[in-house]
Enzyme design. Structure first.
Site, PDB file in Angstrom:
ATOM      1  N   ARG A 167       0.886  -1.023   0.488  1.00  0.00           N
ATOM      2  CA  ARG A 167      -0.340  -0.224   0.085  1.00  0.00           C
ATOM      3  C   ARG A 167       0.704   1.258  -0.094  1.00  0.00           C
ATOM      4  O   ARG A 167       0.495   2.385   0.874  1.00  0.00           O
ATOM      5  CB  ARG A 167      -0.625  -0.010   0.828  1.00  0.00           C
ATOM      6  CG  ARG A 167      -2.278  -1.088   1.106  1.00  0.00           C
ATOM      7  CD  ARG A 167      -3.512  -0.353   0.339  1.00  0.00           C
ATOM      8  NE  ARG A 167      -4.059  -1.605   0.082  1.00  0.00           N
ATOM      9  CZ  ARG A 167      -4.394  -3.024  -0.377  1.00  0.00           C
ATOM     10  NH1 ARG A 167      -3.417  -3.754  -0.700  1.00  0.00           N
ATOM     11  NH2 ARG A 167      -5.161  -3.929  -0.032  1.00  0.00           N
TER      12      ARG A 167
ATOM     13  N   SER B 144     -10.862  -0.728   3.208  1.00  0.00           N
ATOM     14  CA  SER B 144      -9.996  -0.732   4.684  1.00  0.00           C
ATOM     15  C   SER B 144      -9.788   0.124   4.809  1.00  0.00           C
ATOM     16  O   SER B 144      -8.361   0.929   4.456  1.00  0.00           O
ATOM     17  CB  SER B 144      -8.725  -2.225   3.961  1.00  0.00           C
ATOM     18  OG  SER B 144      -8.908  -2.650   3.524  1.00  0.00           O
TER      19      SER B 144
ATOM     20  N   GLU C 266      -4.993   3.726   6.514  1.00  0.00           N
ATOM     21  CA  GLU C 266      -5.084   3.749   4.481  1.00  0.00           C
ATOM     22  C   GLU C 266      -6.107   4.941   3.744  1.00  0.00           C
ATOM     23  O   GLU C 266      -5.243   5.309   2.738  1.00  0.00           O
ATOM     24  CB  GLU C 266      -5.661   2.325   4.681  1.00  0.00           C
ATOM     25  CG  GLU C 266      -5.002   1.964   3.136  1.00  0.00           C
ATOM     26  CD  GLU C 266      -5.902   1.009   2.202  1.00  0.00           C
ATOM     27  OE1 GLU C 266      -6.692   1.054   1.713  1.00  0.00           O
ATOM     28  OE2 GLU C 266      -5.307  -0.073   2.541  1.00  0.00           O
TER      29      GLU C 266
HETATM   30  N1  EPU Z   1     -10.522 -10.742   9.708  1.00  0.00           N
HETATM   31  C1  EPU Z   1     -10.991 -11.393  11.338  1.00  0.00           C
HETATM   32  N2  EPU Z   1     -12.200 -10.439  11.289  1.00  0.00           N
HETATM   33  C2  EPU Z   1     -12.523  -9.311   9.694  1.00  0.00           C
HETATM   34  C3  EPU Z   1     -12.048  -9.217   8.935  1.00  0.00           C
HETATM   35  C4  EPU Z   1     -10.838 -10.196   8.899  1.00  0.00           C
HETATM   36  O1  EPU Z   1     -11.428 -12.099  11.458  1.00  0.00           O
HETATM   37  O2  EPU Z   1     -13.407  -8.037  10.505  1.00  0.00           O
HETATM   38  C5  EPU Z   1      -9.426 -12.133   9.389  1.00  0.00           C
HETATM   39  C6  EPU Z   1      -9.877 -13.158   8.451  1.00  0.00           C
HETATM   40  O3  EPU Z   1     -10.783 -14.078   8.470  1.00  0.00           O
HETATM   41  C7  EPU Z   1      -8.832 -13.390   7.659  1.00  0.00           C
HETATM   42  C8  EPU Z   1      -7.612 -12.201   7.543  1.00  0.00           C
HETATM   43  O4  EPU Z   1      -8.266 -11.447   9.056  1.00  0.00           O
HETATM   44  O5  EPU Z   1      -7.956 -14.807   7.951  1.00  0.00           O
HETATM   45  C9  EPU Z   1      -7.823 -11.432   6.365  1.00  0.00           C
HETATM   46  O6  EPU Z   1      -8.803 -11.028   5.980  1.00  0.00           O
HETATM   47  P1  EPU Z   1      -9.595 -10.480   4.398  1.00  0.00           P
HETATM   48  O7  EPU Z   1      -8.993 -11.691   3.772  1.00  0.00           O
HETATM   49  O8  EPU Z   1     -10.797 -10.234   4.898  1.00  0.00           O
HETATM   50  O9  EPU Z   1      -8.491  -9.535   4.190  1.00  0.00           O
HETATM   51  P2  EPU Z   1      -7.985  -8.276   4.678  1.00  0.00           P
HETATM   52  O10 EPU Z   1      -6.609  -8.442   5.807  1.00  0.00           O
HETATM   53  O11 EPU Z   1      -8.725  -7.715   6.263  1.00  0.00           O
HETATM   54  C10 EPU Z   1      -6.485  -6.769   3.059  1.00  0.00           C
HETATM   55  C11 EPU Z   1      -6.561  -6.459   2.238  1.00  0.00           C
HETATM   56  C12 EPU Z   1      -8.216  -6.429   1.397  1.00  0.00           C
HETATM   57  C13 EPU Z   1      -8.155  -6.712   0.220  1.00  0.00           C
HETATM   58  C14 EPU Z   1      -8.119  -7.898   1.314  1.00  0.00           C
HETATM   59  C15 EPU Z   1      -7.806  -9.398   0.173  1.00  0.00           C
HETATM   60  C16 EPU Z   1      -5.629  -4.125   3.289  1.00  0.00           C
HETATM   61  C17 EPU Z   1      -5.367  -3.040   3.840  1.00  0.00           C
HETATM   62  N3  EPU Z   1      -6.929  -4.581   3.194  1.00  0.00           N
HETATM   63  O12 EPU Z   1      -7.744  -7.137   3.277  1.00  0.00           O
HETATM   64  O13 EPU Z   1      -7.769  -4.591   0.379  1.00  0.00           O
HETATM   65  O14 EPU Z   1      -9.481  -6.802  -0.519  1.00  0.00           O
HETATM   66  O15 EPU Z   1      -6.870  -8.054   2.347  1.00  0.00           O
HETATM   67  O16 EPU Z   1      -6.660  -9.635  -0.346  1.00  0.00           O
HETATM   68  O17 EPU Z   1      -4.592  -5.035   2.967  1.00  0.00           O
HETATM   69  C18 EPU Z   1      -8.650  -2.403   0.911  1.00  0.00           C
HETATM   70  O18 EPU Z   1      -7.013  -2.018   0.607  1.00  0.00           O
HETATM   71  O19 EPU Z   1      -9.492  -1.187   0.213  1.00  0.00           O
HETATM   72  C19 EPU Z   1      -9.158  -3.491   0.231  1.00  0.00           C
HETATM   73  C20 EPU Z   1     -10.262  -4.614   0.044  1.00  0.00           C
END
Ligand code: EPU
Length: 335
Positions: free
Chosen positions: A161, A236, A331
């Site tokens: 990012r 995010s 972010e």
């Molecule tokens: N998780 C939770 N609770 C929540 C959210 C997430 O326990 O409320 C856990 C999930 O179960 C999973 C882990 O955290 O084990 C990661 O969650 P997820 O795969 O949903 O991805 P994220 O890390 O929350 C990132 C990006 C997203 C992108 C997804 C998929 C960032 C800040 N965000 O989210 O990007 O779509 O991975 O690759 O890196 C964005 O930047 O706006 C965005 C949506």
């Protein structure tokens, strides 16, 4: 150049925050951007798709809305194609356009809100792919010298990012066109994420096409990320923090189900998990809230102000620091 006076920006930011621009100027070509800069210097705010900002006040001065459109093939051989996209092109529509032509590379980045011009700024990424993986170059206007620039992959210093546009070039450049490299065959498809595998298995797809991967991603995103057209948000709100390995080990010792990944300079942990664990998921204060299905996303239920959302984000940051010793960082750009 179209100029509007005292204009609400509500429809131009995906949080749907109702703040005004003293002057809203629409630039529809690189030359219009350059003309503006030569006459007026840097605007108060350069606006792309408005999907990564939180407006906490009216903008006293000019907002330059980058409204440059166009999709061009600038290089092609049997294997690859280079497409040049106007900064004002909607990202997801551009993704669908490339897929409809059979070109691969952007499928994992389906349904990310925002426009093409801002994609390099924060190196948009999802499901194992980042913009840097397909990036060739971008061009625009240097605000200091008032000249054109053209930067290649190595110049941009992409990180998680992150890019030069958030570092030493911050507020110093306006991107007008972005060129990406896509494959026409021998695609490098990335389907290792569990969620993608589940979607494909459910649809009984063994050897997915890029378009089928895109469909799977769209379905995953729609299942947990709110549609900004229905519920204001900017994806995010926080970055996933990169913490020292010792702290990550300590936390995982305490919370074995905390998602934790290797990163270049430590361990990346899931901010959404921390926020959920701390009890914020689904929390609501007036019209500002934490999304019910993804704790990393803050939402505007209708009339939240930027300040209310900012206050909520600060409470979350303080609480996460107290509970887990982890400092979350937004972010989203705060204005
Ligand atoms: N998780 C939770 N609770 C929540 C959210 C997430 O326990 O409320 C856990 C999930 O179960 C999973 C882990 O955290 O084990 C990661 O969650 P997820 O795969 O949903 O991805 P994220 O890390 O929350 C990132 C990006 C997203 C992108 C997804 C998929 C960032 C800040 N965000 O989210 O990007 O779509 O991975 O690759 O890196 C964005 O930047 O706006 C965005 C949506």
């Amino acid at each position: 150049m179209i100029v509007q006076i005292n204009q609400s920006l509500k429809k131009l930011n995906t949080f749907g925050i109702d703040q005004k621009a003293e002057r809203l100027i629409w630039a529809q070509s690189t030359d219009e951007v350059l003309d503006y800069i030569k006459h007026y210097d840097a605007p108060k705010l350069v606006l792309g798709g408005g999907s990564n900002i939180l407006l906490t006040k009216n903008i006293e001065g000019d907002v330059l809305k980058i409204d440059i459109h166009g999709r061009k093939v600038v290089y092609e051989d049997d294997d690859v194609v280079h497409v040049k996209l106007g900064a004002g092109e909607n990202w997801h529509e551009a993704v669908l356009w490339t897929l409809s032509r059979g070109w691969a590379g952007l499928e994992n980045l389906s349904l990310i809100p925002g426009n093409c011009g801002t994609a390099p700024v924060q190196n948009i990424g999802a499901y194992g792919v980042e913009l840097k993986d397909v990036f060739v170059s971008c061009e625009g206007i240097n605000l200091k010298d008032k000249t054109h620039f053209n930067l290649a992959l190595d110049d941009i210093k992409f990180g998680y990012r992150d890019s030069i546009f958030k570092g030493v070039w911050k507020n110093k450049a306006i991107i007008t066109w972005v060129t990406l490299k896509l494959t026409k065959r021998n695609h490098n498809l990335k389907v290792s994420y569990g969620a993608i595998q589940n979607e494909l298995t459910q649809a009984e797809i063994l050897e997915p096409t890029p378009k089928e991967i895109s469909n799977a991603i769209i379905s995953i995103r729609e299942s947990k990320l709110p549609d900004p057209a229905k519920l204001g948000n900017s994806g995010s709100f926080f970055k996933n923090p990169i913490v020292p390995a010792e702290l990550a080990e300590k936390l995982v010792g305490q919370y074995p189900d905390l998602p934790c990944y290797d990163a270049a300079d430590g361990k990346k942990i899931a901010a959404g998990w921390l926020i959920e664990k701390a009890g914020w998921k689904g929390h609501r204060e007036g019209d500002a809230g934490v999304h019910k299905k993804q704790a990393l996303v803050l939402v505007n239920y209708g009339k939240a102000t930027g300040t209310q959302l900012l206050t909520l984000s600060q409470k979350i940051i303080t609480d996460i620091q107290e509970k887990f010793e982890v400092l979350l960082e937004a972010e989203v750009n705060l204005l």
